[in-house]
Design an enzyme around this catalytic site. Structure first.
Site: not given
Ligand code: GLY
Ligand code: MN
Ligand code: MN
Length: 441
Positions: A353, A391
């Site tokens: 992101h 992540y």
């Protein structure tokens, strides 16, 4: 507790005057508060009026419609709102009513919503341009077109329908992008409430508890601080749930040895905060968790360093990505030179992101990110989030198992100032030492 910051009627009047000054002389702007959501058959759920509408009016009721008419001799601001109705008010609460709308909310004229189909065509008639957020709400678009069609049906009698529909957003959202001192006070207050909520959640966290208990801590702190609405649904993701960017189930057991990622912010007087903290369920980071966490923290510091006037929108993101990629390389999660990793974007499985967004009345606030095809420069008064993360999804190929299922994000709300920036959410602890200390307290 410190007094509640508030906007005043003069603030809304000033905004309307600024917008009116930018509108074409022979035009009209129509702005709708929105319809409340109906759920569970016939229950109107809590509704917070549309941000564009609130920005211009401060008027608290659903269904209301604001109209701005530059140069109108009888007054440039007309409001349509629900009529006073003692019987309905017994059931559904007090209404402002058109009369008080003039006295308390600065409308030059205010009419009952029930009269709008008779009055609105007359306001639009003869104005050549209509500013309206076409496409935002199909039901409301239909109503605006119906009013215009009524005028079109009367052209043989001399009626003059508007020739142009223009989005109001272009003018209004550029105004909303720059926060004045009153707005900054509200946003700082919202961020302080949210920071307290994050501290409370850290201190309530214990192995064997549940994600929803932490969510309840957050919502309790928001509510008791006068911030009834979260700015978005809280994300409380423990363990591998932290790798799901918009995880909102919030119902898994908290396991010793896992991290918890909390992304939660309240809305205070219609201004959002947006904070993420990631901390260990046990109160102590493991070596592996800490190794990844320190990379994200360093990436965030590098990004915040780029938040200053003259830097362009993408520079904080570029700074964060460089630190994240370098850190992943140092840990052996990415191979090859830093230049090549950045060029190929091979970091994307771990960081997919962007590093932030505008923040204001809406969590993903309005405002252009590019001007003339180029990233725009940061300017004082803009507020943005800075929220890098890493992540490592469970089962990610080629990654040592000790890293798998770790999701980390650190997010703050940052105001661009004249000579740098100011982190509005600074009260939420984020260094390893501070998180350890808060959780041990
Ligand atoms: N909480 C949504 C976001 O961080 O963008
Ligand atoms: Mn967030
Ligand atoms: Mn955010």
């Amino acid at each position: 507790m410190a007094s509640r910051p508030r906007l005043k009627q003069a603030d809304f009047a000033r905004r309307r005057a600024r917008l009116l000054a930018q509108m074409e002389p022979n035009s009209i702007a129509i702005v709708h508060a929105g319809f409340p959501p109906v759920r569970n058959r016939d229950v109107e759920h809590l509704h917070r009026p549309d941000s564009d509408f609130l920005y211009l009016t401060g008027f608290p009721e659903a269904h209301a419609i604001a109209v701005l008419l530059p140069g109108r001799p009888q007054g440039q601001y007309v409001l349509f709102c629900a009529e006073k109705d003692p019987e309905k008010e017994i059931w559904n609460g007090l209404r402002v009513g058109p009369e008080q709308a003039c006295a308390e909310y600065g409308a030059d004229d205010a009419f009952p919503l029930s009269d709008i189909d008779d009055i609105m065509p007359g306001l639009i008639e003869g104005r050549s341009r209509v500013y309206h957020a076409l496409g935002k709400d199909a039901k409301f678009d239909r109503r605006v077109l119906d009013w215009v069609n009524l005028i079109r049906a009367r052209v043989r009698n001399g009626s003059q329908p508007p020739g142009e529909f223009v989005s109001l957003e272009h003018l209004l959202h550029e105004m909303r992008l720059f926060k004045d001192s009153g707005e900054i006070r509200l946003m700082r207050h919202a961020a302080q409430i949210s920071a307290r909520a994050h501290v409370n959640a850290m201190q309530a966290c214990a192995p064997g508890g549940n994600e929803y208990e932490l969510e309840a801590e957050l919502l309790y702190e928001f509510g008791r601080s006068g911030a009834r609405f979260p700015a978005y649904p809280p994300i409380v993701g423990s363990g591998a749930n932290g790798c799901i960017l918009h995880y909102t189930e919030n119902c898994a057991r908290l396991k010793r040895g896992d991290l918890v990622l909390i992304d939660a912010g309240c809305e205070f007087d219609c201004y959002a905060s947006d904070i993420t903290r990631t901390f260990p369920v046990s109160g102590r980071f493991s070596r592996t968790q800490r190794a990844l966490y320190e990379i994200v923290l360093e990436a965030q510091a590098a990004a915040i360093e780029q938040v200053r006037p003259g830097r362009h929108w993408n520079e904080p993101h570029e700074a964060a990505v460089a630190v994240l990629a370098d850190g992943l390389r140092a840990l052996g999660l990415l191979k090859g030179s830093l230049n090549r990793i950045l060029r190929d974007e091979s970091y994307r499985p771990f960081y997919m992101h962007r590093t932030g967004h505008w923040l204001g009345m809406d969590v993903h606030d309005v405002g252009e990110y590019k001007l003339g095809g180029e990233w725009r420069e940061l300017e004082p008064g803009m507020v943005l989030t800075v929220e890098p993360g890493l992540y490592v999804a469970p089962g990610q190929k080629g990654v040592a198992s000790r890293y798998q299922g770790i999701g980390i994000r650190i997010e703050d709300d940052v105001l661009v100032t004249a000579d740098g920036c100011d982190v509005l959410s600074r009260d939420a602890p984020k260094t390893v030492a501070d998180v350890h200390a808060v959780m041990a307290a």
